[in-house]
Motif scaffolding. Structure first.
Motif, PDB file in Angstrom:
ATOM      1  N   LEU A   2       0.845  -1.281  -0.121  1.00 50.80           N
ATOM      2  CA  LEU A   2      -0.094   0.053  -0.097  1.00 50.80           C
ATOM      3  C   LEU A   2       1.061   1.240   0.064  1.00 50.80           C
ATOM      4  CD1 LEU A   2      -2.847   1.459   0.041  1.00 50.80           C
ATOM      5  CD2 LEU A   2      -2.798   1.161   2.591  1.00 50.80           C
ATOM      6  N   ALA A   3       2.099   1.206   0.780  1.00 48.54           N
ATOM      7  CA  ALA A   3       2.815   2.264   0.738  1.00 48.54           C
ATOM      8  C   ALA A   3       3.518   2.829  -0.513  1.00 48.54           C
ATOM      9  CB  ALA A   3       3.864   2.213   1.829  1.00 48.54           C
ATOM     10  N   TYR A   4       3.842   1.490  -1.279  1.00 46.34           N
ATOM     11  CA  TYR A   4       4.584   1.723  -2.470  1.00 46.34           C
ATOM     12  C   TYR A   4       3.459   2.144  -3.683  1.00 46.34           C
ATOM     13  CZ  TYR A   4       6.057   0.342  -7.127  1.00 46.34           C
ATOM     14  OH  TYR A   4       6.489   0.139  -8.381  1.00 46.34           O
ATOM     15  N   ILE A   5       2.300   1.743  -3.470  1.00 43.56           N
ATOM     16  CA  ILE A   5       1.087   2.342  -4.344  1.00 43.56           C
ATOM     17  C   ILE A   5       1.071   4.123  -4.263  1.00 43.56           C
ATOM     18  CG2 ILE A   5      -1.407   2.327  -4.937  1.00 43.56           C
ATOM     19  CD1 ILE A   5      -1.100  -0.631  -4.582  1.00 43.56           C
ATOM     20  N   ILE A   6       0.998   4.350  -2.934  1.00 40.54           N
ATOM     21  CA  ILE A   6       0.595   5.641  -2.537  1.00 40.54           C
ATOM     22  C   ILE A   6       1.758   6.405  -2.888  1.00 40.54           C
ATOM     23  CG2 ILE A   6       0.417   7.325  -0.468  1.00 40.54           C
ATOM     24  CD1 ILE A   6      -1.012   5.092   1.029  1.00 40.54           C
ATOM     25  N   ARG A   7       3.000   6.022  -2.678  1.00 42.30           N
ATOM     26  CA  ARG A   7       4.391   6.615  -3.240  1.00 42.30           C
ATOM     27  C   ARG A   7       4.425   6.856  -4.849  1.00 42.30           C
ATOM     28  NH1 ARG A   7       7.622   3.993  -0.635  1.00 42.30           N
ATOM     29  NH2 ARG A   7       8.261   2.537  -2.286  1.00 42.30           N
ATOM     30  N   ARG A   8       3.851   5.973  -5.551  1.00 34.89           N
ATOM     31  CA  ARG A   8       3.938   5.967  -6.933  1.00 34.89           C
ATOM     32  C   ARG A   8       2.798   6.986  -7.233  1.00 34.89           C
ATOM     33  NH1 ARG A   8       6.335   6.061  -9.759  1.00 34.89           N
ATOM     34  NH2 ARG A   8       6.016   4.894 -11.614  1.00 34.89           N
ATOM     35  N   MET A 243       7.134 -13.789 -19.061  1.00 35.04           N
ATOM     36  CA  MET A 243       6.343 -12.614 -19.086  1.00 35.04           C
ATOM     37  C   MET A 243       6.397 -11.687 -18.089  1.00 35.04           C
ATOM     38  SD  MET A 243       4.871 -13.224 -21.843  1.00 35.04           S
ATOM     39  CE  MET A 243       3.923 -11.678 -21.764  1.00 35.04           C
ATOM     40  N   VAL A 244       6.948 -12.086 -17.075  1.00 26.03           N
ATOM     41  CA  VAL A 244       7.296 -11.092 -15.869  1.00 26.03           C
ATOM     42  C   VAL A 244       8.141  -9.839 -16.296  1.00 26.03           C
ATOM     43  CG1 VAL A 244       8.392 -10.816 -13.418  1.00 26.03           C
ATOM     44  CG2 VAL A 244       7.066 -12.927 -14.113  1.00 26.03           C
ATOM     45  N   PRO A 245       9.287 -10.060 -16.754  1.00 27.63           N
ATOM     46  CA  PRO A 245       9.941  -8.897 -17.259  1.00 27.63           C
ATOM     47  C   PRO A 245       9.291  -8.250 -18.440  1.00 27.63           C
ATOM     48  CG  PRO A 245      11.315 -10.832 -17.849  1.00 27.63           C
ATOM     49  CD  PRO A 245      10.105 -11.246 -17.005  1.00 27.63           C
ATOM     50  N   VAL A 246       8.554  -8.914 -19.173  1.00 26.24           N
ATOM     51  CA  VAL A 246       8.008  -8.409 -20.488  1.00 26.24           C
ATOM     52  C   VAL A 246       6.806  -7.478 -20.356  1.00 26.24           C
ATOM     53  CG1 VAL A 246       6.755  -9.116 -22.587  1.00 26.24           C
ATOM     54  CG2 VAL A 246       8.714 -10.401 -21.881  1.00 26.24           C
ATOM     55  N   ILE A 247       6.251  -7.754 -19.091  1.00 30.50           N
ATOM     56  CA  ILE A 247       4.997  -6.767 -18.782  1.00 30.50           C
ATOM     57  C   ILE A 247       5.323  -5.196 -18.736  1.00 30.50           C
ATOM     58  CG2 ILE A 247       3.552  -6.099 -16.640  1.00 30.50           C
ATOM     59  CD1 ILE A 247       3.522  -9.160 -16.096  1.00 30.50           C
ATOM     60  N   THR A 248       6.550  -5.016 -17.988  1.00 29.07           N
ATOM     61  CA  THR A 248       6.796  -3.591 -18.166  1.00 29.07           C
ATOM     62  C   THR A 248       7.204  -2.794 -19.399  1.00 29.07           C
ATOM     63  OG1 THR A 248       8.139  -3.801 -15.990  1.00 29.07           O
ATOM     64  CG2 THR A 248       8.441  -1.934 -17.217  1.00 29.07           C
ATOM     65  N   VAL A 249       7.822  -3.343 -20.102  1.00 26.81           N
ATOM     66  CA  VAL A 249       8.197  -3.106 -21.580  1.00 26.81           C
ATOM     67  C   VAL A 249       7.056  -2.851 -22.341  1.00 26.81           C
ATOM     68  CG1 VAL A 249       9.689  -3.098 -23.882  1.00 26.81           C
ATOM     69  CG2 VAL A 249      10.636  -3.660 -21.507  1.00 26.81           C
ATOM     70  N   THR A 250       6.298  -4.122 -22.283  1.00 27.93           N
ATOM     71  CA  THR A 250       4.895  -3.914 -23.051  1.00 27.93           C
ATOM     72  C   THR A 250       3.910  -3.047 -22.692  1.00 27.93           C
ATOM     73  OG1 THR A 250       5.258  -6.535 -23.344  1.00 27.93           O
ATOM     74  CG2 THR A 250       3.092  -5.730 -23.634  1.00 27.93           C
ATOM     75  N   GLY A 251       3.892  -2.668 -21.341  1.00 28.51           N
ATOM     76  CA  GLY A 251       2.903  -1.749 -21.263  1.00 28.51           C
ATOM     77  C   GLY A 251       3.328  -0.294 -21.554  1.00 28.51           C
ATOM     78  N   LEU A 252       4.529  -0.090 -21.477  1.00 28.87           N
ATOM     79  CA  LEU A 252       4.997   1.096 -22.029  1.00 28.87           C
ATOM     80  C   LEU A 252       4.907   1.292 -23.529  1.00 28.87           C
ATOM     81  CD1 LEU A 252       8.090   1.888 -19.890  1.00 28.87           C
ATOM     82  CD2 LEU A 252       5.799   2.663 -19.383  1.00 28.87           C
ATOM     83  N   GLN A 253       5.242   0.074 -24.361  1.00 28.00           N
ATOM     84  CA  GLN A 253       4.909   0.194 -25.772  1.00 28.00           C
ATOM     85  C   GLN A 253       3.403   0.258 -25.980  1.00 28.00           C
ATOM     86  OE1 GLN A 253       7.509   0.263 -28.097  1.00 28.00           O
ATOM     87  NE2 GLN A 253       8.627   0.651 -26.212  1.00 28.00           N
ATOM     88  N   ASN A 304       2.082   3.530 -16.657  1.00 27.13           N
ATOM     89  CA  ASN A 304       3.222   3.328 -15.965  1.00 27.13           C
ATOM     90  C   ASN A 304       2.996   2.788 -14.603  1.00 27.13           C
ATOM     91  OD1 ASN A 304       6.154   2.872 -15.513  1.00 27.13           O
ATOM     92  ND2 ASN A 304       6.294   5.075 -14.888  1.00 27.13           N
ATOM     93  N   LEU A 305       2.094   3.486 -14.003  1.00 28.23           N
ATOM     94  CA  LEU A 305       1.634   3.442 -12.483  1.00 28.23           C
ATOM     95  C   LEU A 305       0.960   1.807 -12.464  1.00 28.23           C
ATOM     96  CD1 LEU A 305       1.463   3.873  -9.732  1.00 28.23           C
ATOM     97  CD2 LEU A 305      -1.038   4.996 -10.509  1.00 28.23           C
ATOM     98  N   LEU A 306       0.169   1.697 -13.568  1.00 32.85           N
ATOM     99  CA  LEU A 306      -0.479   0.194 -13.412  1.00 32.85           C
ATOM    100  C   LEU A 306       0.648  -0.796 -13.845  1.00 32.85           C
ATOM    101  CD1 LEU A 306      -3.740   0.941 -15.550  1.00 32.85           C
ATOM    102  CD2 LEU A 306      -3.595   0.654 -13.173  1.00 32.85           C
ATOM    103  N   VAL A 307       1.523  -0.647 -14.672  1.00 33.64           N
ATOM    104  CA  VAL A 307       2.358  -1.708 -14.827  1.00 33.64           C
ATOM    105  C   VAL A 307       3.333  -1.995 -13.650  1.00 33.64           C
ATOM    106  CG1 VAL A 307       4.603  -1.994 -16.259  1.00 33.64           C
ATOM    107  CG2 VAL A 307       2.580  -1.299 -17.369  1.00 33.64           C
ATOM    108  N   ASP A 308       3.640  -0.767 -12.941  1.00 31.51           N
ATOM    109  CA  ASP A 308       4.479  -1.010 -11.665  1.00 31.51           C
ATOM    110  C   ASP A 308       3.637  -1.956 -10.719  1.00 31.51           C
ATOM    111  OD1 ASP A 308       6.469   0.176 -12.839  1.00 31.51           O
ATOM    112  OD2 ASP A 308       5.966   2.368 -11.793  1.00 31.51           O
ATOM    113  N   ILE A 309       2.446  -1.526 -10.532  1.00 25.94           N
ATOM    114  CA  ILE A 309       1.633  -2.493  -9.612  1.00 25.94           C
ATOM    115  C   ILE A 309       1.523  -3.649  -9.955  1.00 25.94           C
ATOM    116  CG2 ILE A 309      -0.779  -2.616  -8.503  1.00 25.94           C
ATOM    117  CD1 ILE A 309      -0.780   0.605  -8.896  1.00 25.94           C
ATOM    118  N   LEU A 310       1.340  -3.824 -11.404  1.00 27.70           N
ATOM    119  CA  LEU A 310       1.153  -5.350 -11.821  1.00 27.70           C
ATOM    120  C   LEU A 310       2.112  -6.331 -11.795  1.00 27.70           C
ATOM    121  CD1 LEU A 310      -0.678  -7.241 -13.390  1.00 27.70           C
ATOM    122  CD2 LEU A 310       0.003  -6.497 -15.400  1.00 27.70           C
ATOM    123  N   TYR A 311       3.501  -5.398 -11.887  1.00 30.22           N
ATOM    124  CA  TYR A 311       4.922  -6.046 -11.837  1.00 30.22           C
ATOM    125  C   TYR A 311       5.031  -6.421 -10.385  1.00 30.22           C
ATOM    126  CZ  TYR A 311       9.713  -7.008 -12.991  1.00 30.22           C
ATOM    127  OH  TYR A 311      11.084  -7.360 -13.506  1.00 30.22           O
TER     128      TYR A 311
END
Length: 325
Positions: A2-8, A243-253, A304-311
């Protein structure tokens, strides 16, 4: 977590404010909108009256504060060119861009992941080598050149597909769609391929690289030694961890597809928000330009926020990391 989400979220708000400030500052150097709004017969009194009405005589901090205050409520002002609310114009243009981005993103994800897995599993085959060689086209050639080549081949030479416009659309009241007409579907093919080709090749090469790395892990060798079927090893174990490391790049793309649609829409004269922005630059339509850049920045920050949370949610190892608690 929760603290991570609030900070992001807090960091995202700071980024949006910074982007809005930079964008609004840049517009002060693109020209004077008064030159385009008034004709040659204008007087000094006309110029001063219009500048006062548009708030251009206010100090920059005041103009920026007013812009942010209205933007929070969805009010981006009145277009200097069309004399209509900017939000109304964007709502009219958004369906074209969103449909183009949806088709391009779907092609990039499905084809990119599929080809990435295929070239990793059959890495020594001639088909995989041919696909990897052809993928260099999507990575190296600029988007506008790919669009021009597709227009020349399928529109001019073969005459199979339309080369500009959106085709016939169906008005659903709050949405206009080309998915329900033949000409609308045909008009989507060339621009969606042009827009999604770079993202597709990037995703494909990333999936292939990560897949090859996972296939060399000890637990994959152990799964094969247990006699598990190749399909189960490749798709149930290897692909899942790929798919774990691919999520970040895919979301930004996927976010980049909407942002970079401006080039594709210009080449194909696609009536979306990207083409609207180009026309706004030509006529120094500052409210439209500011609204476009703010919406794009909001979209990127949200993705970017959703990708970080999903990651963090997908990879349990990050949940126990002190940086994400």
């Amino acid at each position: 977590m929760l603290a991570y989400i609030i900070r992001r979220i807090f960091q995202s708000i700071i980024v949006l404010l910074a982007v809005g400030l930079v964008a609004f500052s840049m517009f002060r150097f693109v020209g004077d909108p008064i030159e385009n709004l008034l004709g040659q017969e204008r007087t000094v009194q006309d110029v001063e009256r219009l500048r006062e009405a548009l708030g251009l005589n206010d100090p920059f901090p005041v103009q920026y504060a007013k812009f942010l205050g209205r933007a929070v409520t969805g009010d981006f002002g009145i277009s200097y060119r069309q004399s209509r609310p900017v939000s109304e114009i964007i709502v009219e243009r958004a369906p074209a861009t969103l449909e183009l981005a949806f088709v391009s993103g779907f092609l990039a994800l499905t084809v990119g992941i599929g080809l990435g897995v295929f070239t990793a599993i059959r890495r020594d085959g001639w088909a995989a080598n041919a696909i990897m060689s052809l993928s260099l086209i999507g990575v190296s050639l600029p988007t506008f050149l790919i669009g021009i080549l597709l227009i020349y081949l399928f529109g001019v030479q073969l005459r199979w597909l339309p080369t500009f416009g959106r085709g016939d659309v169906v008005d659903l009241g709050w949405w206009t769609t080309g998915f329900l007409t033949t000409s609308g579907l045909k008009s989507l093919i060339l621009p969606s391929i042009t827009l999604g080709l770079f993202q597709m090749t990037l995703i494909m090469r990333l999936v292939r690289s990560e897949m090859l790395e996972v296939l060399r892990q000890d637990y994959i060798r152990f799964a094969r030694a247990r006699g598990l079927a190749a399909k189960s090893v490749n798709f149930r174990h290897a692909l899942k961890n790929t798919m774990v490391p691919v999520i970040t790049v895919t979301g930004l793309q996927l976010g980049a597809i909407i942002a970079f649609a401006i080039i594709t829409e210009t080449v194909f004269q696609w009536p979306g928000v990207g083409l609207l922005f180009i026309n706004a630059v030509q006529f120094v339509d500052i409210p439209v330009m500011a609204a476009y850049l703010m919406l794009i920045s909001v979209m990127f920050v949200m993705i970017n926020l959703l990708v970080d949370i999903l990651y963090v949610w997908v990879d349990p190892r990050l949940r126990i990391d002190g940086r994400h608690t």
